[in-house]
Design a protein around this motif. Structure first.
Motif, short mmCIF file in Angstrom:
data_model
loop_
_atom_site.label_atom_id
_atom_site.label_comp_id
_atom_site.label_asym_id
_atom_site.label_seq_id
_atom_site.Cartn_x
_atom_site.Cartn_y
_atom_site.Cartn_z
N ILE A 21 0.04 2.78 -22.67
CA ILE A 21 -0.84 3.12 -23.78
C ILE A 21 -0.06 2.89 -25.07
CG2 ILE A 21 -2.12 4.95 -24.93
CD1 ILE A 21 -2.67 6.15 -22.21
N VAL A 22 -0.63 2.10 -25.99
CA VAL A 22 0.08 1.70 -27.21
C VAL A 22 -0.48 2.44 -28.42
CG1 VAL A 22 0.66 -0.55 -26.25
CG2 VAL A 22 -1.46 -0.28 -27.55
N THR A 23 0.21 2.29 -29.54
CA THR A 23 -0.19 3.00 -30.76
C THR A 23 -1.22 2.23 -31.57
OG1 THR A 23 1.64 2.02 -32.01
CG2 THR A 23 2.06 4.12 -30.91
N ILE A 24 -1.37 0.92 -31.32
CA ILE A 24 -2.36 0.12 -32.06
C ILE A 24 -3.75 0.56 -31.61
CG2 ILE A 24 -3.12 -2.20 -32.63
CD1 ILE A 24 -0.26 -1.59 -33.47
N ARG A 25 -4.62 0.90 -32.55
CA ARG A 25 -5.94 1.45 -32.23
C ARG A 25 -7.06 0.43 -32.44
NH1 ARG A 25 -6.10 7.19 -31.66
NH2 ARG A 25 -3.94 7.83 -31.24
N ARG A 26 -8.11 0.60 -31.64
CA ARG A 26 -9.36 -0.15 -31.83
C ARG A 26 -10.24 0.64 -32.80
NH1 ARG A 26 -10.49 -5.31 -29.90
NH2 ARG A 26 -12.58 -4.72 -29.31
N ASN A 27 -10.78 -0.03 -33.80
CA ASN A 27 -11.66 0.63 -34.76
C ASN A 27 -13.10 0.54 -34.27
OD1 ASN A 27 -13.03 1.68 -36.91
ND2 ASN A 27 -12.48 0.05 -38.34
N GLU A 28 -13.54 1.59 -33.59
CA GLU A 28 -14.89 1.58 -33.03
C GLU A 28 -15.98 1.60 -34.10
OE1 GLU A 28 -13.79 5.99 -33.24
OE2 GLU A 28 -12.82 4.03 -33.07
N HIS A 29 -15.61 1.88 -35.35
CA HIS A 29 -16.59 1.91 -36.44
C HIS A 29 -16.86 0.51 -37.01
CE1 HIS A 29 -16.23 6.23 -36.30
NE2 HIS A 29 -14.92 6.14 -36.48
N SER A 30 -16.02 -0.45 -36.66
CA SER A 30 -16.19 -1.81 -37.18
C SER A 30 -17.08 -2.63 -36.25
CB SER A 30 -14.83 -2.50 -37.30
OG SER A 30 -14.99 -3.88 -37.58
N PRO A 31 -18.06 -3.36 -36.78
CA PRO A 31 -18.89 -4.22 -35.92
C PRO A 31 -18.08 -5.30 -35.23
CG PRO A 31 -19.34 -4.65 -38.25
CD PRO A 31 -18.50 -3.42 -38.20
N THR A 32 -16.94 -5.69 -35.79
CA THR A 32 -16.15 -6.75 -35.17
C THR A 32 -15.45 -6.29 -33.90
OG1 THR A 32 -14.18 -6.26 -36.52
CG2 THR A 32 -15.76 -7.86 -37.39
N SER A 33 -15.39 -4.96 -33.66
CA SER A 33 -14.78 -4.48 -32.42
C SER A 33 -15.60 -4.88 -31.20
CB SER A 33 -14.61 -2.96 -32.46
OG SER A 33 -15.87 -2.30 -32.43
N ARG A 34 -16.84 -5.26 -31.41
CA ARG A 34 -17.71 -5.68 -30.30
C ARG A 34 -17.98 -7.19 -30.34
NH1 ARG A 34 -19.02 -0.82 -32.09
NH2 ARG A 34 -20.55 -1.50 -33.62
N LEU A 35 -17.20 -7.91 -31.14
CA LEU A 35 -17.34 -9.36 -31.24
C LEU A 35 -16.03 -10.01 -30.82
CD1 LEU A 35 -19.06 -9.71 -34.75
CD2 LEU A 35 -20.15 -9.44 -32.51
N LYS A 36 -16.12 -11.21 -30.25
CA LYS A 36 -14.92 -11.94 -29.85
C LYS A 36 -14.52 -12.86 -31.01
CE LYS A 36 -13.14 -14.07 -25.59
NZ LYS A 36 -12.34 -12.90 -25.17
N THR A 37 -13.94 -12.24 -32.05
CA THR A 37 -13.59 -12.99 -33.25
C THR A 37 -12.23 -13.65 -33.10
OG1 THR A 37 -12.40 -11.25 -34.44
CG2 THR A 37 -14.82 -11.20 -34.55
N LEU A 38 -11.92 -14.51 -34.06
CA LEU A 38 -10.63 -15.20 -34.06
C LEU A 38 -9.49 -14.29 -34.53
CD1 LEU A 38 -11.64 -18.66 -35.59
CD2 LEU A 38 -11.44 -18.01 -33.18
N ALA A 39 -9.80 -13.16 -35.11
CA ALA A 39 -8.78 -12.25 -35.64
C ALA A 39 -8.23 -11.39 -34.50
CB ALA A 39 -9.38 -11.37 -36.74
N TYR A 40 -7.11 -11.79 -33.93
CA TYR A 40 -6.55 -11.14 -32.74
C TYR A 40 -5.19 -10.49 -33.00
CZ TYR A 40 -9.32 -11.60 -28.52
OH TYR A 40 -10.27 -11.40 -27.54
N GLN A 41 -4.87 -10.22 -34.27
CA GLN A 41 -3.54 -9.68 -34.56
C GLN A 41 -3.32 -8.30 -33.94
OE1 GLN A 41 -1.24 -11.70 -36.06
NE2 GLN A 41 0.15 -10.15 -35.26
N ASP A 42 -4.36 -7.45 -33.92
CA ASP A 42 -4.20 -6.14 -33.29
C ASP A 42 -3.83 -6.28 -31.81
OD1 ASP A 42 -4.71 -4.80 -35.60
OD2 ASP A 42 -6.75 -4.19 -35.08
N GLN A 43 -4.50 -7.20 -31.12
CA GLN A 43 -4.21 -7.40 -29.70
C GLN A 43 -2.81 -7.96 -29.49
OE1 GLN A 43 -7.01 -8.07 -31.30
NE2 GLN A 43 -8.79 -8.11 -29.96
N ILE A 44 -2.38 -8.85 -30.38
CA ILE A 44 -1.03 -9.42 -30.28
C ILE A 44 0.02 -8.32 -30.45
CG2 ILE A 44 0.63 -10.96 -31.41
CD1 ILE A 44 -1.80 -12.75 -32.13
#
Length: 275
Positions: free
Chosen positions: A131-154
């Motif tokens: 379990i890591v410290t980087i969080r998913r922002n469930e309030h953002s619509p992009t959290s449910r989209l497969k966008t090109l912005a993958y820095q959090d996952q990296i």
């Protein structure tokens, strides 16, 4: 990857050109789908295109490629790269295309659509996770989209690897389980239930996630998309993650949590066989 499909044409990869002003390159203004192919075709292409279109609607990116043209493009690209026998992988990338400087998109966007083909990744053994410290922002619509912005996952995956684990488990801003770095998450409880974080917890609507829930219903397995506290992991019998390319991948240990998990759980085997 010697040949690409770019904006309707097959091109040698060395000759393919993306405009330096493309907003996908400059701002991550785009979406993508990673798909598994088999014997020169993409069995779940319709589901991937439906998700891509839904995301494009949210972001306001024109997506004019037809569902009739794209299967032909996939087949042609796989053939051009000698990937028509057995499994392969495809990535379809959609950007808003070039635009002027600034955040606001141009009114007359000219999207870029790129399709690339690769050999399928080999089967992966059960994973260790942290379990890591980087969080998913469930309030953002992009959290449910497969966008090109993958820095959090990296960053999440780098943190997990630094902790000696192969996969990252991400919480949302409320501290509940959301997903893995590039996969959906499932938990098998001691009383035989199958749990997965609900989509409004900051979760991508995964294609394989949906198929697992469909298979569970057919097999009579009690499955629920819900809110899951991290403490549930301490009482879990099995944990697995899912993606289009890797299918179902068991998690054998979670750093700092009860160990070991059952990497060969009967329910997980039944679900994998059903897929």
């Amino acid at each position: 990857m010697s040949t690409l499909w770019l904006n309707g044409r097959l091109l040698d990869a060395a000759r393919a050109r993306i405009d330096p002003a493309d907003r996908g390159f400059l701002l991550g203004d785009g979406l993508f789908e990673t798909m598994r192919a088999q014997d020169g075709a993409v069995p779940l292409l319709a589901r991937h295109l439906a998700r891509l279109r839904a995301g494009a609607d949210v972001m306001g990116i024109p997506f004019e490629a037809t569902d009739a043209a794209l299967p032909k493009a996939c087949a042609a690209l796989l053939a051009a790269n000698d990937l028509v026998s057995g499994p392969a992988a495809l990535r379809l990338t959609l950007t808003r295309g070039p635009g002027p400087r600034g955040l606001l998109p141009p009114a007359d966007a000219t999207p870029t659509l790129l399709l690339a083909a690769f050999p399928a990744p080999p089967p992966r053994p059960p994973a260790t996770a942290a379990i890591v410290t980087i969080r998913r922002n469930e309030h953002s619509p992009t959290s449910r989209l497969k966008t090109l912005a993958y820095q959090d996952q990296i960053l999440a995956l780098k943190e997990a690897r630094a902790a000696g684990a192969e996969e990252a488990l991400m919480l949302n801003t409320a501290g509940r389980l959301a997903c893995a770095s590039t996969a959906n998450l499932f938990v098998v409880t001691r009383d035989g239930r199958l749990l997965t974080p609900a989509l409004d917890e900051g979760v991508l609507p995964g294609i394989t996630r949906a198929r697992v829930l469909e298979a569970a219903a057919k097999l009579g397995i009690a499955a629920e998309a819900t809110r899951i506290e991290p403490a549930v992991l301490d009482e879990a019998e099995a944990v697995f993650v899912t993606s289009s390319l890797t299918g179902l991948r068991a998690v054998v240990r979670i750093e700092g949590r009860r160990a070991p998990l059952d990497a060969d759980h009967a329910m997980v085997r039944r679900l994998a066989e059903a897929l």
